[in-house]
Design a protein around this motif. Structure first.
Motif, PDB file in Angstrom:
ATOM      1  N   ALA A  77       0.833  -1.213   0.000  1.00  0.00           N
ATOM      2  CA  ALA A  77       0.000   0.000   0.000  1.00  0.00           C
ATOM      3  C   ALA A  77       0.863   1.257   0.000  1.00  0.00           C
ATOM      4  O   ALA A  77       0.546   2.236  -0.694  1.00  0.00           O
ATOM      5  CB  ALA A  77      -0.933  -0.015   1.212  1.00  0.00           C
ATOM      6  N   PHE A  78       1.964   1.254   0.742  1.00  0.00           N
ATOM      7  CA  PHE A  78       2.846   2.424   0.745  1.00  0.00           C
ATOM      8  C   PHE A  78       3.596   2.559  -0.573  1.00  0.00           C
ATOM      9  O   PHE A  78       3.852   3.688  -1.033  1.00  0.00           O
ATOM     10  CB  PHE A  78       3.821   2.324   1.921  1.00  0.00           C
ATOM     11  N   ASP A  79       3.948   1.467  -1.210  1.00  0.00           N
ATOM     12  CA  ASP A  79       4.581   1.540  -2.527  1.00  0.00           C
ATOM     13  C   ASP A  79       3.611   2.130  -3.553  1.00  0.00           C
ATOM     14  O   ASP A  79       4.005   2.958  -4.391  1.00  0.00           O
ATOM     15  CB  ASP A  79       5.046   0.154  -2.967  1.00  0.00           C
ATOM     16  N   HIS A  80       2.354   1.701  -3.492  1.00  0.00           N
ATOM     17  CA  HIS A  80       1.349   2.258  -4.399  1.00  0.00           C
ATOM     18  C   HIS A  80       1.123   3.742  -4.116  1.00  0.00           C
ATOM     19  O   HIS A  80       0.938   4.543  -5.042  1.00  0.00           O
ATOM     20  CB  HIS A  80       0.043   1.478  -4.249  1.00  0.00           C
ATOM     21  N   TYR A  81       1.179   4.133  -2.832  1.00  0.00           N
ATOM     22  CA  TYR A  81       1.008   5.545  -2.475  1.00  0.00           C
ATOM     23  C   TYR A  81       2.146   6.400  -3.025  1.00  0.00           C
ATOM     24  O   TYR A  81       1.908   7.500  -3.550  1.00  0.00           O
ATOM     25  CB  TYR A  81       0.933   5.669  -0.954  1.00  0.00           C
ATOM     26  N   ARG A  82       3.373   5.911  -2.924  1.00  0.00           N
ATOM     27  CA  ARG A  82       4.505   6.676  -3.454  1.00  0.00           C
ATOM     28  C   ARG A  82       4.413   6.824  -4.963  1.00  0.00           C
ATOM     29  O   ARG A  82       4.771   7.868  -5.528  1.00  0.00           O
ATOM     30  CB  ARG A  82       5.809   6.002  -3.052  1.00  0.00           C
ATOM     31  N   LYS A  83       3.938   5.812  -5.651  1.00  0.00           N
ATOM     32  CA  LYS A  83       3.771   5.893  -7.101  1.00  0.00           C
ATOM     33  C   LYS A  83       2.696   6.917  -7.462  1.00  0.00           C
ATOM     34  O   LYS A  83       2.881   7.747  -8.369  1.00  0.00           O
ATOM     35  CB  LYS A  83       3.407   4.523  -7.653  1.00  0.00           C
ATOM     36  N   GLU A  84       1.570   6.895  -6.756  1.00  0.00           N
ATOM     37  CA  GLU A  84       0.521   7.878  -7.000  1.00  0.00           C
ATOM     38  C   GLU A  84       0.985   9.290  -6.645  1.00  0.00           C
ATOM     39  O   GLU A  84       0.593  10.270  -7.295  1.00  0.00           O
ATOM     40  CB  GLU A  84      -0.726   7.531  -6.201  1.00  0.00           C
ATOM     41  N   GLN A  85       1.828   9.398  -5.622  1.00  0.00           N
ATOM     42  CA  GLN A  85       2.331  10.705  -5.211  1.00  0.00           C
ATOM     43  C   GLN A  85       3.181  11.342  -6.310  1.00  0.00           C
ATOM     44  O   GLN A  85       3.097  12.546  -6.555  1.00  0.00           O
ATOM     45  CB  GLN A  85       3.132  10.553  -3.924  1.00  0.00           C
ATOM     46  N   LYS A  86       3.985  10.530  -6.989  1.00  0.00           N
ATOM     47  CA  LYS A  86       4.790  11.057  -8.090  1.00  0.00           C
ATOM     48  C   LYS A  86       3.908  11.436  -9.279  1.00  0.00           C
ATOM     49  O   LYS A  86       4.141  12.449  -9.934  1.00  0.00           O
ATOM     50  CB  LYS A  86       5.826  10.021  -8.501  1.00  0.00           C
ATOM     51  N   GLU A  87       2.903  10.622  -9.566  1.00  0.00           N
ATOM     52  CA  GLU A  87       2.032  10.912 -10.704  1.00  0.00           C
ATOM     53  C   GLU A  87       1.157  12.138 -10.452  1.00  0.00           C
ATOM     54  O   GLU A  87       0.745  12.805 -11.409  1.00  0.00           O
ATOM     55  CB  GLU A  87       1.159   9.703 -10.995  1.00  0.00           C
ATOM     56  N   ALA A  88       0.854  12.437  -9.195  1.00  0.00           N
ATOM     57  CA  ALA A  88      -0.001  13.578  -8.867  1.00  0.00           C
ATOM     58  C   ALA A  88       0.779  14.880  -8.730  1.00  0.00           C
ATOM     59  O   ALA A  88       0.188  15.890  -8.312  1.00  0.00           O
ATOM     60  CB  ALA A  88      -0.760  13.297  -7.568  1.00  0.00           C
ATOM     61  N   ASN A  89       2.054  14.890  -9.071  1.00  0.00           N
ATOM     62  CA  ASN A  89       2.848  16.118  -8.985  1.00  0.00           C
ATOM     63  C   ASN A  89       2.219  17.214  -9.835  1.00  0.00           C
ATOM     64  O   ASN A  89       1.860  17.002 -10.995  1.00  0.00           O
ATOM     65  CB  ASN A  89       4.278  15.832  -9.459  1.00  0.00           C
ATOM     66  N   ILE A  90       2.083  18.410  -9.251  1.00  0.00           N
ATOM     67  CA  ILE A  90       1.383  19.501  -9.933  1.00  0.00           C
ATOM     68  C   ILE A  90       2.124  19.947 -11.187  1.00  0.00           C
ATOM     69  O   ILE A  90       1.506  20.359 -12.174  1.00  0.00           O
ATOM     70  CB  ILE A  90       1.181  20.687  -8.961  1.00  0.00           C
ATOM     71  N   SER A  91       3.451  19.852 -11.200  1.00  0.00           N
ATOM     72  CA  SER A  91       4.215  20.237 -12.386  1.00  0.00           C
ATOM     73  C   SER A  91       3.970  19.267 -13.542  1.00  0.00           C
ATOM     74  O   SER A  91       3.831  19.677 -14.698  1.00  0.00           O
ATOM     75  CB  SER A  91       5.701  20.309 -12.048  1.00  0.00           C
ATOM     76  N   LEU A  92       3.916  17.965 -13.236  1.00  0.00           N
ATOM     77  CA  LEU A  92       3.603  16.986 -14.277  1.00  0.00           C
ATOM     78  C   LEU A  92       2.184  17.166 -14.795  1.00  0.00           C
ATOM     79  O   LEU A  92       1.928  17.003 -15.991  1.00  0.00           O
ATOM     80  CB  LEU A  92       3.798  15.570 -13.735  1.00  0.00           C
ATOM     81  N   LYS A  93       1.257  17.503 -13.908  1.00  0.00           N
ATOM     82  CA  LYS A  93      -0.109  17.772 -14.355  1.00  0.00           C
ATOM     83  C   LYS A  93      -0.158  19.007 -15.252  1.00  0.00           C
ATOM     84  O   LYS A  93      -0.915  19.056 -16.226  1.00  0.00           O
ATOM     85  CB  LYS A  93      -1.008  17.974 -13.131  1.00  0.00           C
TER      86      LYS A  93
END
Length: 388
Positions: A77-93
């Motif tokens: 669950a924490f590995d999945h959270y870290r992956k989502e955290q990188k994808e949700a970066n405001i600069s990437l969005k």
């Protein structure tokens, strides 16, 4: 392009998290419960050359952060959270939003050959945006005063001991060092701001390289001297902080570049009008689809109203449906405010519903009579003025 937050009171609403309060004092960081949205606004100039422009929202998307799992959750669950955290970066969005806008322009026959200028603040002037910049897109953004920039490599290309090809040459002064260097003269550039043309003092260097942008991108550095202003008439002269900009196209004229950056401030006006006048974020909805679609619907209606007003009155036109009150008749607004456009739209819609073909009934044109008549209150006029 810029991001904003919509304040909420409960944690059960989708996308709500503790976020930094941008209105907090600089000496203390406050946190508020809020949602995060990313908006793109298009500049609608009043004409060619230096002049005013109105920002019209064209894209609004919900960009929530990843939800942290509970304490004691599984490592997966924490590995999945870290992956989502990188994808949700405001600069990437933000880079993804620029890519979608570029694709939509390419699909339109009238906009396929047009260049896209993206004007951002320091939050989006980073490697995540610059290295993912779409083709035929120019980015203008703020940088720190201690940014390390480099000249292009010399013609030899290789390093001092051979090896791979060099991408960066010698270091140049930082933006703050360039501003303080008296040997480099200032240039005067005319830019329209705050209702009239101003002379901006600038220094510039080009072409330059920046490691955050990669070795294949040429940049132009622009240093803007602090501008003098008076908070009110008769007060002492104050100075704002200097600004440091970079542009991914060194060949753009300085006047056009600075004018585009000054126009960027109007997106902050969009945010204020959307929140305080139109009520974006005030709807009491909780599920994921509603918290995204309701603000988008309100902002879309706001954009349609601005486009209709620009088509009817011009980009700086002012509606004249209702005469202003007596205390405002000597003040000529430079452009129509959002509140005046809402009042004008309300008067048109309510006037048709009340059966008024024209607004000439607001003013009596009858000749004076010898016997005074008993004046009765005019209900439509009272309603319109009360709503204005």
């Amino acid at each position: 392009m810029d991001d904003t937050i919509l304040r909420k009171r409960g944690t059960k609403t989708a996308g709500v998290a503790w976020r930094r309060d941008p209105l907090g004092p600089p000496f203390h960081t406050n946190f508020v419960l809020a949602q995060r949205f990313l908006q793109l606004s298009a500049a609608l100039p009043g004409g060619a050359g230096p002049g005013p422009a109105r920002m019209v929202p064209i894209d609004l998307r919900h960009v929530p952060t990843a939800k942290r799992p509970r304490r004691g959750s599984s490592p997966e669950a924490f590995d999945h959270y870290r992956k989502e955290q990188k994808e949700a970066n405001i600069s990437l969005k933000g880079a993804a939003a620029l890519g979608d806008l570029r694709n939509s322009l390419d699909e339109d026959p009238t906009g396929a050959g047009r260049r896209l200028w993206a004007v951002v603040d320091g939050r989006f002037t980073n490697a995540a945006v610059l290295k993912n910049l779409p083709c035929r897109t120019v980015l203008i953004g703020r940088v720190r005063k201690d940014t390390k920039l480099y000249l292009p490599p010399d013609e030899r290309g290789a390093g001092p001991r051979g090896g791979r090809r060099r991408l960066y040459g010698d270091r140049v002064p930082t933006p703050e060092e360039l501003r303080s260097d008296e040997s480099i003269p200032w240039q005067m550039v005319k830019v329209f701001a705050a209702g009239k043309e101003h002379d901006f003092r600038v220094k510039t260097l080009a072409p330059l390289k920046w490691r955050s942008a990669g070795g294949n991108l040429d940049l132009r550095l622009i240093v803007i001297a602090p501008l003098a202003y008076r908070p009110r008439k008769g007060s002492r002269l104050l100075y704002r902080q200097p600004a440091y900009l970079i542009c991914t196209d060194p060949d753009i004229p300085l006047g056009e570049l600075l004018q585009a950056y000054v126009w960027r401030w109007d997106i902050e006006v969009n945010f204020r009008d959307e929140k305080h006048l139109l009520g974006v974020g005030q709807a009491q909805v909780r599920n994921e689809a509603s918290v995204e679609k309701v603000p988008q619907l309100i902002v879309a209606a706001y954009a349609l109203m601005l486009c209709a007003a620009a088509k009817t009155f011009g980009s700086a036109g002012v509606p004249d449906t209702l005469p202003p009150p007596k205390w405002r008749r000597d003040q000529k607004p430079k452009r129509a405010s959002t509140q005046s456009l809402i009042s004008h739209l309300r008067a048109e819609l309510w006037g048709k519903a009340l059966g008024l073909d024209s607004f000439s009934g607001f003013r009596s044109r009858q000749f004076a009579d010898t016997k005074p008549k008993k004046l009765l209150p005019d209900l439509p006029s009272a309603v319109f003025y009360a709503a204005a």
